[in-house]
Design an enzyme around this catalytic site. Sequence first.
Site, PDB file in Angstrom:
ATOM      1  N   GLU A   1      -0.575  -1.740  13.215  1.00  0.00           N
ATOM      2  CA  GLU A   1       0.772  -1.468  12.705  1.00  0.00           C
ATOM      3  C   GLU A   1       1.758  -1.277  13.852  1.00  0.00           C
ATOM      4  O   GLU A   1       2.875  -1.806  13.820  1.00  0.00           O
ATOM      5  CB  GLU A   1       0.747  -0.228  11.803  1.00  0.00           C
ATOM      6  CG  GLU A   1       2.101   0.058  11.160  1.00  0.00           C
ATOM      7  CD  GLU A   1       2.031   1.075  10.033  1.00  0.00           C
ATOM      8  OE1 GLU A   1       1.015   1.790   9.909  1.00  0.00           O
ATOM      9  OE2 GLU A   1       3.011   1.144   9.259  1.00  0.00           O
TER      10      GLU A   1
ATOM     11  N   LYS B   1       0.925  10.464   5.387  1.00  0.00           N
ATOM     12  CA  LYS B   1      -0.456  10.567   4.886  1.00  0.00           C
ATOM     13  C   LYS B   1      -1.187  11.728   5.556  1.00  0.00           C
ATOM     14  O   LYS B   1      -2.141  12.263   5.014  1.00  0.00           O
ATOM     15  CB  LYS B   1      -1.219   9.262   5.141  1.00  0.00           C
ATOM     16  CG  LYS B   1      -0.817   8.128   4.218  1.00  0.00           C
ATOM     17  CD  LYS B   1      -1.738   6.925   4.368  1.00  0.00           C
ATOM     18  CE  LYS B   1      -1.350   5.799   3.417  1.00  0.00           C
ATOM     19  NZ  LYS B   1      -0.142   5.060   3.842  1.00  0.00           N
TER      20      LYS B   1
ATOM     21  N   CYS C   1      -3.881  -0.478  -1.586  1.00  0.00           N
ATOM     22  CA  CYS C   1      -2.981   0.480  -0.934  1.00  0.00           C
ATOM     23  C   CYS C   1      -1.522   0.040  -0.934  1.00  0.00           C
ATOM     24  O   CYS C   1      -0.653   0.798  -0.523  1.00  0.00           O
ATOM     25  CB  CYS C   1      -3.437   0.703   0.499  1.00  0.00           C
ATOM     26  SG  CYS C   1      -5.203   0.909   0.622  1.00  0.00           S
TER      27      CYS C   1
ATOM     28  N   HIS D   1       2.559   2.850   7.300  1.00  0.00           N
ATOM     29  CA  HIS D   1       1.358   2.885   6.467  1.00  0.00           C
ATOM     30  C   HIS D   1       0.419   3.934   7.067  1.00  0.00           C
ATOM     31  O   HIS D   1      -0.158   4.726   6.344  1.00  0.00           O
ATOM     32  CB  HIS D   1       0.719   1.496   6.391  1.00  0.00           C
ATOM     33  CG  HIS D   1      -0.360   1.409   5.361  1.00  0.00           C
ATOM     34  ND1 HIS D   1      -0.141   1.753   4.055  1.00  0.00           N
ATOM     35  CD2 HIS D   1      -1.672   1.052   5.447  1.00  0.00           C
ATOM     36  CE1 HIS D   1      -1.282   1.601   3.368  1.00  0.00           C
ATOM     37  NE2 HIS D   1      -2.215   1.186   4.193  1.00  0.00           N
TER      38      HIS D   1
ATOM     39  N   PHE E   1      -5.901  -3.394   1.751  1.00  0.00           N
ATOM     40  CA  PHE E   1      -7.154  -4.136   1.855  1.00  0.00           C
ATOM     41  C   PHE E   1      -6.951  -5.437   1.085  1.00  0.00           C
ATOM     42  O   PHE E   1      -6.300  -5.468   0.036  1.00  0.00           O
ATOM     43  CB  PHE E   1      -8.291  -3.349   1.194  1.00  0.00           C
ATOM     44  CG  PHE E   1      -8.968  -2.372   2.107  1.00  0.00           C
ATOM     45  CD1 PHE E   1      -8.589  -2.222   3.429  1.00  0.00           C
ATOM     46  CD2 PHE E   1     -10.018  -1.601   1.637  1.00  0.00           C
ATOM     47  CE1 PHE E   1      -9.233  -1.327   4.269  1.00  0.00           C
ATOM     48  CE2 PHE E   1     -10.664  -0.697   2.465  1.00  0.00           C
ATOM     49  CZ  PHE E   1     -10.281  -0.559   3.777  1.00  0.00           C
TER      50      PHE E   1
ATOM     51  N   HIS F   1      -4.042   9.793   1.564  1.00  0.00           N
ATOM     52  CA  HIS F   1      -3.785   8.402   1.173  1.00  0.00           C
ATOM     53  C   HIS F   1      -3.972   8.298  -0.345  1.00  0.00           C
ATOM     54  O   HIS F   1      -5.093   8.371  -0.833  1.00  0.00           O
ATOM     55  CB  HIS F   1      -4.757   7.485   1.915  1.00  0.00           C
ATOM     56  CG  HIS F   1      -4.424   6.026   1.806  1.00  0.00           C
ATOM     57  ND1 HIS F   1      -3.709   5.498   0.762  1.00  0.00           N
ATOM     58  CD2 HIS F   1      -4.721   4.978   2.622  1.00  0.00           C
ATOM     59  CE1 HIS F   1      -3.581   4.183   0.928  1.00  0.00           C
ATOM     60  NE2 HIS F   1      -4.184   3.851   2.049  1.00  0.00           N
TER      61      HIS F   1
END
Lengths: 88, 402
Positions: free
Chosen positions: B305, B326, B162, B294, B390, B331
């Site tokens: 976050e 998003k 990501c 994010h 990730f 995403h």
Amino acid sequence: MSEAIRIKVFEIIAEQAVLDVSDISPEQTLEDLGIDSMGLVESIFAIEEAFDIQIPFNANDPRQGGFDISTVATIVEAVSKLVAGQAQ
Amino acid sequence: MKRVVITGAGTINALGGDVSSTFEAMAEGRCGISQLEFRDVDRLSISIGGQVHGWDAETTFNRQQIALYDRFTQFALVAAKQAVAQSGLVFTGELAARSGVILGNSGGGMNTLDDNYRSVYEDGKNRVHPFVVPKLMNNAAASHVSMTYNLKGPSFTVSTACASSNHAMGQAFYMIRSGMATCMLSGGSEAMLCFGGVKAWEGLRVMSKDACRPFSADRNGMVQGEGAAVFVFEEYEHARARGAEILAEVVGFAMTSDASDIVMPSKQGAARAIAGAIQDAGLGPDNVAYINAHGTGTAANDKTECAAISDVFGAGADQLLISSTKSMHGHLIGGTGAVELLACIMALKDGVIAPTIGYREPDPECALDVVPNEAREADVEVCLSNAFAFGGLNAVIALRRV
């Protein structure tokens, strides 16, 4: 509750926890057994594969979906219900 | 050190087929997430995504090109075409030798993989098309962009899940800043919305079945998207000398690794990347007015976050505007940072902050101004774009108005 279901669920949880089946008791939580969120997702997958069932489980909110993962006993009970529901 | 500016932008995503339609959708808070349409979608338990509907490759590319271009390459080429056209650049001679392309991508040609696995495993065929490998390789998009625009300098693909696009754009930024390159096309693309691509994500049990609601207390997971965004990064004096329109300046970049868990995010890793980007830009937290988060809509990301932002900005976090687009385009995994950089450019250029849509209920663990549901006007001089992958790999970019 079928004894076969209980035994299989215990086996799956024991494997995730890297313990003997004899070390697992119904009142224990997954946390007690050292199973983290990834271990939980893997356990759910293994249970689904073993019984050919769909477990309503979203890791963002494990309490949602009505599949009670509070303890080993509640998991066995929830799996039994799903298996019974499928047989109907 | 050289200054780096953005002189071209292009995109195709669930919100629109170019930058202006994407800006319009973001400003309206329109949702591009809808019912997925592809083969075997009825065998998925997740059936929504930010899909580019009605995409007809044959109107844009010829038969020989389509034989070589997976969907993620097609998207990258569409976005690159718009970006290069806007920049007005033509790459020849010395400029071509000093210009390259670095794109982010995670899944490679997943539609090509899906189709050909079906062919050999399900249909039992023993022969595949000769171009399967060059079509599915992760660097196919970057290579075709380089061939199309004669970019002969440093070119490669970055794959950090990501954070791929942010890492890619960070490299492009570094190369121009250090004097190694004059222009770099950078951004990312992804086309994972096919049966195998969504089935794999389903397995993780982190996907939402109804909507992406970042920071909302009732959020229940992420929603995948697809598409691309590509930018022209250019050395400032070069851009100024030719009178190019400058969309924004890239002023800072930082990357960190959590070194802790393959899927669970870390507050410290994120905070170090955010603080690092501000420091790299030679600025302080007080200079930052907007963060494109994010904001995946998972329980874990959003609270981590927000905690990281609070750590870096302290009491100043309350004055910040933070939003996750998003919620609108989904995403895009390896392409997401690129599409999200558009929201940063819109904030700097137009003074419009794209909202976090689908927001219904405040979460005490995300108690920041997340610009819920409706776009807001704000004077933004500096903004950040976060990406946390990730694998614990974090990349944050800082942009400034020029």
